[in-house]
Design a protein around this motif. Structure first.
Motif, PDB file in Angstrom:
ATOM      1  N   HIS A  72      42.066   5.215   7.859  1.00  0.00           N
ATOM      2  CA  HIS A  72      41.012   4.686   7.010  1.00  0.00           C
ATOM      3  C   HIS A  72      39.959   4.022   7.881  1.00  0.00           C
ATOM      4  O   HIS A  72      40.257   3.135   8.668  1.00  0.00           O
ATOM      5  N   MET A  73      38.716   4.480   7.772  1.00  0.00           N
ATOM      6  CA  MET A  73      37.634   3.938   8.588  1.00  0.00           C
ATOM      7  C   MET A  73      36.781   2.922   7.831  1.00  0.00           C
ATOM      8  O   MET A  73      35.787   2.436   8.352  1.00  0.00           O
ATOM      9  N   LYS A  74      37.146   2.611   6.567  1.00  0.00           N
ATOM     10  CA  LYS A  74      36.357   1.696   5.735  1.00  0.00           C
ATOM     11  C   LYS A  74      34.926   2.199   5.609  1.00  0.00           C
ATOM     12  O   LYS A  74      33.953   1.483   5.846  1.00  0.00           O
ATOM     13  N   LYS A  75      34.811   3.475   5.229  1.00  0.00           N
ATOM     14  CA  LYS A  75      33.528   4.161   5.176  1.00  0.00           C
ATOM     15  C   LYS A  75      32.516   3.454   4.277  1.00  0.00           C
ATOM     16  O   LYS A  75      31.348   3.317   4.637  1.00  0.00           O
ATOM     17  N   HIS A  76      32.963   2.968   3.104  1.00  0.00           N
ATOM     18  CA  HIS A  76      32.023   2.333   2.178  1.00  0.00           C
ATOM     19  C   HIS A  76      31.397   1.070   2.781  1.00  0.00           C
ATOM     20  O   HIS A  76      30.203   0.834   2.626  1.00  0.00           O
ATOM     21  N   GLN A 110      26.533  -1.235   5.540  1.00  0.00           N
ATOM     22  CA  GLN A 110      25.940  -1.928   6.685  1.00  0.00           C
ATOM     23  C   GLN A 110      25.084  -0.994   7.534  1.00  0.00           C
ATOM     24  O   GLN A 110      24.546  -1.410   8.554  1.00  0.00           O
ATOM     25  N   ASN A 111      24.978   0.263   7.096  1.00  0.00           N
ATOM     26  CA  ASN A 111      24.230   1.286   7.832  1.00  0.00           C
ATOM     27  C   ASN A 111      24.770   1.433   9.260  1.00  0.00           C
ATOM     28  O   ASN A 111      24.011   1.536  10.217  1.00  0.00           O
ATOM     29  N   CYS A 112      26.117   1.436   9.381  1.00  0.00           N
ATOM     30  CA  CYS A 112      26.773   1.500  10.699  1.00  0.00           C
ATOM     31  C   CYS A 112      27.734   2.668  10.823  1.00  0.00           C
ATOM     32  O   CYS A 112      28.637   2.633  11.654  1.00  0.00           O
ATOM     33  N   LEU A 113      27.603   3.706  10.006  1.00  0.00           N
ATOM     34  CA  LEU A 113      28.500   4.851  10.129  1.00  0.00           C
ATOM     35  C   LEU A 113      28.289   5.523  11.483  1.00  0.00           C
ATOM     36  O   LEU A 113      27.157   5.745  11.908  1.00  0.00           O
ATOM     37  N   PRO A 114      29.377   5.841  12.190  1.00  0.00           N
ATOM     38  CA  PRO A 114      29.206   6.505  13.487  1.00  0.00           C
ATOM     39  C   PRO A 114      28.702   7.935  13.314  1.00  0.00           C
ATOM     40  O   PRO A 114      29.072   8.624  12.367  1.00  0.00           O
ATOM     41  N   LYS A 115      27.830   8.353  14.197  1.00  0.00           N
ATOM     42  CA  LYS A 115      27.306   9.722  14.151  1.00  0.00           C
ATOM     43  C   LYS A 115      28.285  10.700  14.763  1.00  0.00           C
ATOM     44  O   LYS A 115      28.277  11.873  14.455  1.00  0.00           O
ATOM     45  N   GLN A 116      29.136  10.218  15.658  1.00  0.00           N
ATOM     46  CA  GLN A 116      30.167  11.064  16.270  1.00  0.00           C
ATOM     47  C   GLN A 116      31.364  10.209  16.612  1.00  0.00           C
ATOM     48  O   GLN A 116      31.259   8.996  16.765  1.00  0.00           O
ATOM     49  N   LEU A 117      32.518  10.848  16.724  1.00  0.00           N
ATOM     50  CA  LEU A 117      33.759  10.156  17.051  1.00  0.00           C
ATOM     51  C   LEU A 117      34.206  10.535  18.447  1.00  0.00           C
ATOM     52  O   LEU A 117      33.974  11.659  18.900  1.00  0.00           O
ATOM     53  N   ASP A 118      34.832   9.615  19.133  1.00  0.00           N
ATOM     54  CA  ASP A 118      35.371   9.894  20.463  1.00  0.00           C
ATOM     55  C   ASP A 118      36.703  10.624  20.319  1.00  0.00           C
ATOM     56  O   ASP A 118      37.580  10.187  19.585  1.00  0.00           O
TER      57      ASP A 118
END
Length: 48
Positions: A17-21, A26-34
């Motif tokens: 769970h990335m706490k997407k909501h 907060q306009n902080c969704l990552p554009k890519q994942l490592d």
């Protein structure tokens, strides 16, 4: 996607769970994942 790669493409994976909501608010969704390069190479070799 990372969880699927770690499970070797099987249906026995658990999605973390990335706490997407909250991040979206907060306009902080990552554009890519490592992703671990070794994991990527292993997944590619399984597809061939």
């Amino acid at each position: 996607m990372i969880s699927i790669l770690k499970a070797g493409g099987l249906n026995k994976y658990k999605v973390s769970h990335m706490k997407k909501h909250r991040l979206e608010g907060q306009n902080c969704l990552p554009k890519q994942l490592d992703v671990d390069p070794g994991l990527t190479e292993e997944a590619i070799s399984q597809c061939q």
